[in-house]
Design a protein around this motif. Structure first.
Motif, PDB file in Angstrom:
ATOM      1  N   TYR A   5       0.843  -1.185   0.000  1.00 28.94           N
ATOM      2  CA  TYR A   5       0.000   0.000   0.000  1.00 28.94           C
ATOM      3  C   TYR A   5       0.886   1.246   0.000  1.00 28.94           C
ATOM      4  CZ  TYR A   5      -3.932  -3.010   1.351  1.00 28.94           C
ATOM      5  OH  TYR A   5      -4.906  -3.984   1.385  1.00 28.94           O
ATOM      6  N   GLY A   6       0.706   2.092  -1.005  1.00 28.00           N
ATOM      7  CA  GLY A   6       1.468   3.329  -1.077  1.00 28.00           C
ATOM      8  C   GLY A   6       1.906   3.617  -2.494  1.00 28.00           C
ATOM      9  N   ALA A  12       7.243   4.040   0.250  1.00 26.02           N
ATOM     10  CA  ALA A  12       6.930   2.732  -0.322  1.00 26.02           C
ATOM     11  C   ALA A  12       7.908   2.348  -1.424  1.00 26.02           C
ATOM     12  CB  ALA A  12       5.498   2.719  -0.869  1.00 26.02           C
ATOM     13  N   THR A  49      -4.265   8.564   2.543  1.00 22.48           N
ATOM     14  CA  THR A  49      -3.955   8.113   3.905  1.00 22.48           C
ATOM     15  C   THR A  49      -5.024   8.473   4.929  1.00 22.48           C
ATOM     16  OG1 THR A  49      -2.582  10.111   4.133  1.00 22.48           O
ATOM     17  CG2 THR A  49      -1.462   8.044   3.570  1.00 22.48           C
ATOM     18  N   ILE A  63       1.794   5.520   5.085  1.00 24.80           N
ATOM     19  CA  ILE A  63       2.292   4.649   4.031  1.00 24.80           C
ATOM     20  C   ILE A  63       3.808   4.638   4.102  1.00 24.80           C
ATOM     21  CG2 ILE A  63       0.357   4.802   2.434  1.00 24.80           C
ATOM     22  CD1 ILE A  63       1.881   7.044   0.963  1.00 24.80           C
ATOM     23  N   PRO A  64       4.384   3.478   3.723  1.00 24.99           N
ATOM     24  CA  PRO A  64       3.723   2.285   3.220  1.00 24.99           C
ATOM     25  C   PRO A  64       3.252   1.374   4.341  1.00 24.99           C
ATOM     26  CG  PRO A  64       6.054   1.928   3.221  1.00 24.99           C
ATOM     27  CD  PRO A  64       5.850   3.342   3.696  1.00 24.99           C
ATOM     28  N   CYS A  65       2.444   0.417   3.942  1.00 29.05           N
ATOM     29  CA  CYS A  65       2.213  -0.751   4.776  1.00 29.05           C
ATOM     30  C   CYS A  65       2.039  -1.926   3.827  1.00 29.05           C
ATOM     31  CB  CYS A  65       1.023  -0.587   5.721  1.00 29.05           C
ATOM     32  SG  CYS A  65      -0.595  -0.750   4.969  1.00 29.05           S
ATOM     33  N   THR A  74       3.754  -2.218   9.138  1.00 31.66           N
ATOM     34  CA  THR A  74       4.099  -0.857   8.757  1.00 31.66           C
ATOM     35  C   THR A  74       5.597  -0.636   8.949  1.00 31.66           C
ATOM     36  OG1 THR A  74       3.709   0.024  10.983  1.00 31.66           O
ATOM     37  CG2 THR A  74       1.820  -0.057   9.491  1.00 31.66           C
TER      38      THR A  74
END
Length: 219
Positions: A5-6, A12, A49, A63-65, A74
């Motif tokens: 995610y990101g 990310a 976010t 972010i990111p995760c 995370t």
């Protein structure tokens, strides 16, 4: 499958680069930073976010995760250490000592280097670099980074790598932090080993692929 995610224009980028190095298949969910939007909660706002759908995945709103088969994690640098450890290969530590060194250098970069380096990149990203305030912020950050550049330069003199005698996740993590200071060539000119090391890291195909995807995103 691994889900990142990101957007690429965020931290990310570190995770996308590592996934490329490891040859991992992944799904990318382009969550944008809410600060880049006038109204992140507008009905037509892109996933960001502050979006409820993203907060349901990561309540911290950062972010990111990643979601790795149901394991949500995370912190970009820690994510890279986890993925390298899980998938093994030359990027991972071969011994407990190497793993400890990778953690040590990553923590050093996160605590001693990134807080200063990020001031440089934020000044450039927010277009304040040409203001007096921006110039002072960049000058102060560059001054604070000199000692860290000297330390890494001396360390790289032995093998040209952060841990062991090969490219590892430690090189990748540090390269992404030191990249933030690339607008200040005097730092790299005074640390030739760091300059050569970063150029070698960024010559890797997986880095180039990540940067190509990053450049395709809107600023």
């Amino acid at each position: 499958m691994l889900t990142i995610y990101g957007v690429y224009r965020s931290r990310a980028s570190r995770n996308y680069w590592l996934a490329g190095e490891l040859g991992l298949p992944f799904a990318s969910v382009p969550v944008i930073q809410a600060r880049r939007l006038d109204d992140p909660l507008a009905a037509d706002a892109p996933l960001n976010t502050r979006s409820p759908d993203f907060l349901a995945v990561n309540p911290t709103g950062l972010i990111p995760c990643i979601d790795d088969g149901g394991f949500v994690m995370t912190e970009s640098l820690a994510i890279n250490l986890y993925l390298a450890r899980k998938h093994g290969g030359p990027l991972a530590g071969r011994t407990v000592t190497e793993e400890a060194e990778m953690l040590q250098w990553t923590m050093w970069a996160a605590t001693e280097v990134e807080p200063h380096a990020v001031k440089i990149i934020l000044a450039l990203d927010t277009r304040v670099a040409q203001s007096e305030q921006g110039r002072l912020a960049i000058r102060g950050a560059a001054k604070a980074l000199k000692t860290s550049f000297q330390r890494l330069d001396a360390h790289l003199a032995a093998t040209g790598h952060v841990v062991g005698d090969r490219f590892t996740v430690a090189d990748l993590n540090l390269a992404e932090v030191f990249r933030y200071a690339m607008s200040e060539p005097q730092l790299f000119d005074a640390a030739p080993n760091v300059k050569a090391w970063l150029a070698a890291c960024q010559a890797r195909p997986a880095f180039k692929a990540m940067m190509a995807a990053r450049l395709c995103e809107p600023e």
